[in-house]
Design an enzyme around this catalytic site. Structure first.
Site, PDB file in Angstrom:
ATOM      1  N   SER A  53      28.271  48.161 -80.153  1.00  0.00           N
ATOM      2  CA  SER A  53      29.651  47.790 -80.619  1.00  0.00           C
ATOM      3  C   SER A  53      30.590  49.130 -80.806  1.00  0.00           C
ATOM      4  O   SER A  53      31.813  49.234 -80.636  1.00  0.00           O
ATOM      5  CB  SER A  53      29.476  47.196 -81.948  1.00  0.00           C
ATOM      6  OG  SER A  53      28.917  46.150 -81.783  1.00  0.00           O
TER       7      SER A  53
ATOM      8  N   HIS B  33      30.137  44.819 -73.541  1.00  0.00           N
ATOM      9  CA  HIS B  33      30.360  44.396 -74.779  1.00  0.00           C
ATOM     10  C   HIS B  33      30.713  42.926 -74.870  1.00  0.00           C
ATOM     11  O   HIS B  33      31.752  42.488 -74.864  1.00  0.00           O
ATOM     12  CB  HIS B  33      31.119  45.240 -75.513  1.00  0.00           C
ATOM     13  CG  HIS B  33      31.481  45.184 -76.988  1.00  0.00           C
ATOM     14  ND1 HIS B  33      32.657  45.183 -77.808  1.00  0.00           N
ATOM     15  CD2 HIS B  33      30.460  44.908 -77.979  1.00  0.00           C
ATOM     16  CE1 HIS B  33      32.347  44.833 -78.837  1.00  0.00           C
ATOM     17  NE2 HIS B  33      31.136  44.728 -79.193  1.00  0.00           N
TER      18      HIS B  33
ATOM     19  N   GLU C  44      33.916  43.128 -72.812  1.00  0.00           N
ATOM     20  CA  GLU C  44      34.725  44.385 -72.502  1.00  0.00           C
ATOM     21  C   GLU C  44      33.583  45.237 -71.582  1.00  0.00           C
ATOM     22  O   GLU C  44      32.408  45.537 -71.951  1.00  0.00           O
ATOM     23  CB  GLU C  44      34.904  45.196 -73.998  1.00  0.00           C
ATOM     24  CG  GLU C  44      35.896  44.364 -74.540  1.00  0.00           C
ATOM     25  CD  GLU C  44      36.143  45.092 -75.941  1.00  0.00           C
ATOM     26  OE1 GLU C  44      37.393  44.908 -76.587  1.00  0.00           O
ATOM     27  OE2 GLU C  44      35.321  45.672 -76.378  1.00  0.00           O
TER      28      GLU C  44
ATOM     29  N   ASN D 119      37.708  45.751 -81.221  1.00  0.00           N
ATOM     30  CA  ASN D 119      37.408  46.338 -82.227  1.00  0.00           C
ATOM     31  C   ASN D 119      38.281  47.520 -83.089  1.00  0.00           C
ATOM     32  O   ASN D 119      38.743  47.586 -84.062  1.00  0.00           O
ATOM     33  CB  ASN D 119      35.987  46.809 -82.523  1.00  0.00           C
ATOM     34  CG  ASN D 119      34.926  45.869 -82.559  1.00  0.00           C
ATOM     35  OD1 ASN D 119      35.294  44.721 -83.144  1.00  0.00           O
ATOM     36  ND2 ASN D 119      34.038  45.973 -82.073  1.00  0.00           N
TER      37      ASN D 119
HETATM   38  N1  LIG Z   1      26.009  41.204 -84.172  1.00  0.00           N
HETATM   39  C1  LIG Z   1      27.260  41.384 -83.613  1.00  0.00           C
HETATM   40  O1  LIG Z   1      28.375  40.805 -84.053  1.00  0.00           O
HETATM   41  C2  LIG Z   1      27.347  42.312 -82.305  1.00  0.00           C
HETATM   42  C3  LIG Z   1      28.343  42.037 -81.622  1.00  0.00           C
HETATM   43  C4  LIG Z   1      28.558  42.813 -80.432  1.00  0.00           C
HETATM   44  C5  LIG Z   1      27.727  43.836 -80.246  1.00  0.00           C
HETATM   45  N2  LIG Z   1      26.456  44.044 -81.069  1.00  0.00           N
HETATM   46  C6  LIG Z   1      25.717  45.123 -80.626  1.00  0.00           C
HETATM   47  O2  LIG Z   1      24.527  44.498 -80.015  1.00  0.00           O
HETATM   48  C7  LIG Z   1      23.251  45.264 -80.373  1.00  0.00           C
HETATM   49  C8  LIG Z   1      22.289  44.324 -80.851  1.00  0.00           C
HETATM   50  O3  LIG Z   1      22.964  43.786 -82.378  1.00  0.00           O
HETATM   51  P1  LIG Z   1      22.354  42.594 -82.868  1.00  0.00           P
HETATM   52  O4  LIG Z   1      23.237  42.158 -83.875  1.00  0.00           O
HETATM   53  O5  LIG Z   1      21.788  41.497 -81.786  1.00  0.00           O
HETATM   54  O6  LIG Z   1      20.922  43.317 -83.835  1.00  0.00           O
HETATM   55  P2  LIG Z   1      19.659  42.513 -84.206  1.00  0.00           P
HETATM   56  O7  LIG Z   1      19.073  43.383 -85.166  1.00  0.00           O
HETATM   57  O8  LIG Z   1      20.059  40.901 -84.317  1.00  0.00           O
HETATM   58  O9  LIG Z   1      18.834  42.659 -82.715  1.00  0.00           O
HETATM   59  C9  LIG Z   1      18.174  43.873 -82.403  1.00  0.00           C
HETATM   60  C10 LIG Z   1      16.938  43.429 -81.713  1.00  0.00           C
HETATM   61  O10 LIG Z   1      16.302  44.601 -81.064  1.00  0.00           O
HETATM   62  C11 LIG Z   1      15.140  44.739 -80.933  1.00  0.00           C
HETATM   63  N3  LIG Z   1      14.867  46.040 -80.883  1.00  0.00           N
HETATM   64  C12 LIG Z   1      14.931  47.024 -81.443  1.00  0.00           C
HETATM   65  N4  LIG Z   1      14.468  48.220 -80.585  1.00  0.00           N
HETATM   66  C13 LIG Z   1      13.985  47.654 -79.405  1.00  0.00           C
HETATM   67  C14 LIG Z   1      13.444  47.996 -78.219  1.00  0.00           C
HETATM   68  N5  LIG Z   1      13.191  49.589 -78.374  1.00  0.00           N
HETATM   69  N6  LIG Z   1      13.127  47.610 -77.235  1.00  0.00           N
HETATM   70  C15 LIG Z   1      13.512  46.264 -77.272  1.00  0.00           C
HETATM   71  N7  LIG Z   1      13.905  45.517 -78.402  1.00  0.00           N
HETATM   72  C16 LIG Z   1      14.290  46.003 -79.468  1.00  0.00           C
HETATM   73  C17 LIG Z   1      14.659  44.125 -82.272  1.00  0.00           C
HETATM   74  O11 LIG Z   1      13.575  43.756 -82.497  1.00  0.00           O
HETATM   75  C18 LIG Z   1      15.739  43.142 -82.710  1.00  0.00           C
HETATM   76  O12 LIG Z   1      15.159  41.854 -82.311  1.00  0.00           O
HETATM   77  C19 LIG Z   1      23.721  46.253 -81.312  1.00  0.00           C
HETATM   78  O13 LIG Z   1      24.062  47.707 -80.491  1.00  0.00           O
HETATM   79  C20 LIG Z   1      25.201  45.939 -81.834  1.00  0.00           C
HETATM   80  O14 LIG Z   1      26.056  46.976 -82.154  1.00  0.00           O
HETATM   81  C21 LIG Z   1      26.362  43.198 -82.037  1.00  0.00           C
END
Ligand SMILES: NC(=O)c1ccc[n+]([C@@H]2O[C@H](COP(=O)([O-])OP(=O)(O)OC[C@H]3O[C@@H](n4cnc5c(N)ncnc54)[C@H](O)[C@@H]3O)[C@@H](O)[C@H]2O)c1
Length: 287
Positions: free
Chosen positions: A120, A141, A153, A191
């Site tokens: 993000s 994204h 994106e 964002n």
């Molecule tokens: N939550 C949102 O609204 C949102 C929106 C757009 C983008 N993002 C981005 O998406 C990404 C994930 O966010 P999220 O909200 O899904 O987080 P989350 O914490 O729900 O999920 C992350 C997952 O990644 C796993 N993980 C961590 N290290 C790992 C590895 N080395 N190999 C495999 N799995 C691994 C964790 O076990 C966890 O299940 C981030 O970069 C975040 O900025 C989030």
């Protein structure tokens, strides 16, 4: 341009599970990688749950649901992503974690494969620089919830090749999404615009001594927003909003990009919005 038939998704949390669901529903084989089998299984259950809801609502048939789930395989070994033409990384929002993953993936996938991050607020360029082939690294994204929100994106850095960018863009379209082309700038498009604007809305609560309900009603009925700003922050998650806000503030330095004190206090108190059951509003537990 090579047609991508198998996609690797690294991390099956909120975003990874959503992106995996979109891919398997579009007929694409997904190899989902989590750090342990239980977390992988939790990701599969999330997908199962939302597909089942789709069946209940008549949006897809039971056979389509089973076929979609059948296209998902779970692994813990990153090496099993070797045959994927595209890997979308959705692990923790931590630069070191992502750089380590990209460095490793670079040595695993075929030279023609594309590596995408769903970050993000981190620099796609800095993630790409962890590889020996930054020309095949892009940002993809997705927005939360990925199966619902159409936008992707597609982000290019100065290293990204036209072919990698176009392949990622075409892939987003194949998923039925609405891709937009972005450069690797802080907050990309949405964002960069939305986060400071939502911060302004939150500051109005205290400056103008009005309630979240009235700010939301004001923006819905006066500016025709489909959802009020406080309800939107609850949906995004206060923690996610604060994180992106801090990253934008650090990158661009405008005061209104810094998270308002009220949001920092809500985060501290665990009032994260819908996901915690409490935010500006109260919610039923997520089903
Ligand atoms: N939550 C949102 O609204 C949102 C929106 C757009 C983008 N993002 C981005 O998406 C990404 C994930 O966010 P999220 O909200 O899904 O987080 P989350 O914490 O729900 O999920 C992350 C997952 O990644 C796993 N993980 C961590 N290290 C790992 C590895 N080395 N190999 C495999 N799995 C691994 C964790 O076990 C966890 O299940 C981030 O970069 C975040 O900025 C989030």
């Amino acid at each position: 341009m090579a047609e991508i038939s198998r996609v690797g998704i690294v991390g099956l949390g909120t975003m990874g599970a959503g992106i995996a669901q979109v891919c398997v529903q579009a007929g694409i084989e997904v190899v989902g990688r989590e750090v342990d089998p239980e977390l992988g299984e939790r990701g599969r259950q999330t997908i199962d749950h939302y597909l089942a809801r789709g069946v209940e609502k008549g949006r897809l048939g039971e056979d389509e649901k089973d076929a979609a789930l059948g296209r998902l395989s779970l692994v813990t070994d990153l090496g099993e992503l070797a045959s994927c033409g595209l890997v979308i990384e959705a692990a923790f929002e931590d630069l070191d974690v992502k750089r380590a993953l990209f460095a490793e993936l670079d040595g695993i996938v075929e030279p023609s494969a594309i590596l995408a991050t769903n970050t993000s607020a981190l620099s796609v360029t800095q993630i790409a620089e962890a590889t020996r082939t930054p020309e095949r690294v892009v940002g993809m994204h997705f927005f939360n919830p990925a199966p619902v929100l159409p936008l992707v994106e597609v982000i290019r850095t100065t290293y990204t090749s036209d072919e990698a960018f176009e392949t990622a863009y075409a892939f987003a379209r194949r998923l039925g999404k609405e891709p937009v082309a972005c450069n690797d700038t802080p907050g990309f498009i949405v964002n960069r615009i939305l986060i400071p604007l939502l911060n302004d809305c939150v500051r109005v609560l205290d400056e103008a001594r009005v309630s979240p309900e009235d700010v939301d009603r004001a923006m819905r009925f006066g500016a025709n927003w489909p959802i009020g700003p406080c309800a939107l922050i609850d949906l995004i998650g206060v923690d996610v909003h604060v994180h992106v806000s801090e990253a934008l503030h650090a990158a661009l330095g405008e005061e209104r990009m810094a998270p308002p004190q009220r949001l920092l206090e809500m985060q501290q108190a665990g009032q994260l919005g819908r996901k915690s059951g409490h935010g500006f509003y109260d919610y039923e537990p997520l089903s």
